[in-house]
Motif scaffolding. Structure first.
Motif, PDB file in Angstrom:
ATOM      1  N   SER A 129       1.525   2.232  -3.543  1.00  0.00           N
ATOM      2  CA  SER A 129       0.383   2.808  -4.247  1.00  0.00           C
ATOM      3  C   SER A 129       0.219   4.295  -3.925  1.00  0.00           C
ATOM      4  O   SER A 129      -0.366   5.035  -4.702  1.00  0.00           O
ATOM      5  N   ALA A 184      -8.351  -0.481  -2.020  1.00  0.00           N
ATOM      6  CA  ALA A 184      -9.500  -1.276  -2.450  1.00  0.00           C
ATOM      7  C   ALA A 184      -9.066  -2.665  -2.924  1.00  0.00           C
ATOM      8  O   ALA A 184      -9.742  -3.658  -2.666  1.00  0.00           O
ATOM      9  N   TYR A 185      -7.932  -2.717  -3.584  1.00  0.00           N
ATOM     10  CA  TYR A 185      -7.460  -3.995  -4.126  1.00  0.00           C
ATOM     11  C   TYR A 185      -6.838  -4.882  -3.052  1.00  0.00           C
ATOM     12  O   TYR A 185      -7.026  -6.096  -3.056  1.00  0.00           O
ATOM     13  N   LEU A 186      -6.116  -4.290  -2.124  1.00  0.00           N
ATOM     14  CA  LEU A 186      -5.354  -5.075  -1.164  1.00  0.00           C
ATOM     15  C   LEU A 186      -6.064  -5.333   0.162  1.00  0.00           C
ATOM     16  O   LEU A 186      -5.619  -6.166   0.936  1.00  0.00           O
ATOM     17  N   THR A 187      -7.159  -4.642   0.429  1.00  0.00           N
ATOM     18  CA  THR A 187      -7.874  -4.863   1.678  1.00  0.00           C
ATOM     19  C   THR A 187      -8.569  -6.213   1.643  1.00  0.00           C
ATOM     20  O   THR A 187      -9.251  -6.545   0.670  1.00  0.00           O
ATOM     21  N   ARG A 219     -11.218  -9.070   1.963  1.00  0.00           N
ATOM     22  CA  ARG A 219     -12.664  -9.052   1.820  1.00  0.00           C
ATOM     23  C   ARG A 219     -13.270 -10.102   2.745  1.00  0.00           C
ATOM     24  O   ARG A 219     -12.670 -11.143   2.969  1.00  0.00           O
ATOM     25  N   ARG A 277      -8.319   0.856   5.412  1.00  0.00           N
ATOM     26  CA  ARG A 277      -8.472   1.962   4.468  1.00  0.00           C
ATOM     27  C   ARG A 277      -8.315   3.302   5.159  1.00  0.00           C
ATOM     28  O   ARG A 277      -7.687   4.208   4.620  1.00  0.00           O
ATOM     29  N   MET A 336       0.815  -1.186   0.000  1.00  0.00           N
ATOM     30  CA  MET A 336       0.000   0.000   0.000  1.00  0.00           C
ATOM     31  C   MET A 336       0.865   1.258   0.000  1.00  0.00           C
ATOM     32  O   MET A 336       0.439   2.277  -0.500  1.00  0.00           O
ATOM     33  N   PHE A 366      -7.076   3.021  -5.014  1.00  0.00           N
ATOM     34  CA  PHE A 366      -7.059   1.765  -5.772  1.00  0.00           C
ATOM     35  C   PHE A 366      -6.278   0.691  -5.031  1.00  0.00           C
ATOM     36  O   PHE A 366      -6.695  -0.465  -4.975  1.00  0.00           O
ATOM     37  N   GLY A 367      -5.147   1.066  -4.455  1.00  0.00           N
ATOM     38  CA  GLY A 367      -4.343   0.106  -3.702  1.00  0.00           C
ATOM     39  C   GLY A 367      -5.078  -0.427  -2.484  1.00  0.00           C
ATOM     40  O   GLY A 367      -5.063  -1.627  -2.210  1.00  0.00           O
TER      41      GLY A 367
END
Length: 136
Positions: free
Chosen positions: A4, A124-127, A129, A65, A1, A121-122
Motif C-alpha cells: 500500500s 486503516a483497512y488492515l489494522t 479492530r 499505524r 501494508m 488506506f492500507g
C-alpha cells in the motif's frame, strides 16, 4: 501494508504521467523517472528500508499505524539519500537554469502524496479492530 506504500510511491516515480503534463510547459523541460534497469536498486532500497523500518518499529511502538507511517518515512529518507547519491543533488532543483524546468520535484511530491494516501488506506483497512461488545 508494504504494497500500500510501495506501489503508489514507485508507480508515481516511474510513470509517464508527470512527463506528459510537463511537456506542455514552455521552455526546456527535464525529468528523471525511475525505470529498469537503472532504477532497480532504488526500488529494492525503498522496499528493504520500509521492511526494516516496519519490523524494527512495530515492536517499539504501540500501534501498527504509527509503525506504518514511520516505516514510510524511513523508506522515503533512504530513497532520497540513494537518489541523490546516484543522480546528484541537481535533480532536486525545480529550476536548474533560467527558462528550464525540472519535473522531478513535482514527480516526487506526487509520489509522496500517493504513498501517504495508499499507506493510510492500507493501515486503516488492515489494522485489527477491537472486538465488539456483545449485544444485551
Amino acid at each position: 501494508m508494504l504494497l500500500s506504500f510501495a506501489l503508489p510511491f514507485l508507480w508515481a516515480l516511474s510513470t509517464g504521467l508527470v512527463w506528459d503534463l510537463g511537456k506542455r510547459l514552455p521552455g526546456s523541460v527535464s525529468d528523471t523517472s525511475i525505470a529498469f534497469p537503472s532504477g532497480a536498486p532504488l526500488i529494492a532500497i525503498v522496499i528493504a528500508a520500509w521492511l526494516v523500518g516496519f519490523l524494527a518499529l512495530q515492536r517499539r511502538l504501540r500501534g501498527e499505524r504509527r509503525a506504518v507511517w514511520l516505516a514510510g518515512a524511513v523508506a522515503v529518507a533512504a530513497f532520497c539519500a540513494c537518489f541523490t547519491w546516484q543522480f546528484g543533488s541537481a535533480e532536486w532543483n525545480p529550476w536548474p537554469e533560467p527558462g528550464s524546468v525540472n519535473l522531478f520535484p513535482l514527480r516526487f511530491a506526487a509520489a509522496l502524496a500517493m504513498a501517504a494516501l495508499g499507506s493510510a488506506f492500507g493501515a486503516a483497512y488492515l489494522t485489527p479492530r477491537p472486538a465488539a461488545a456483545p449485544a444485551a
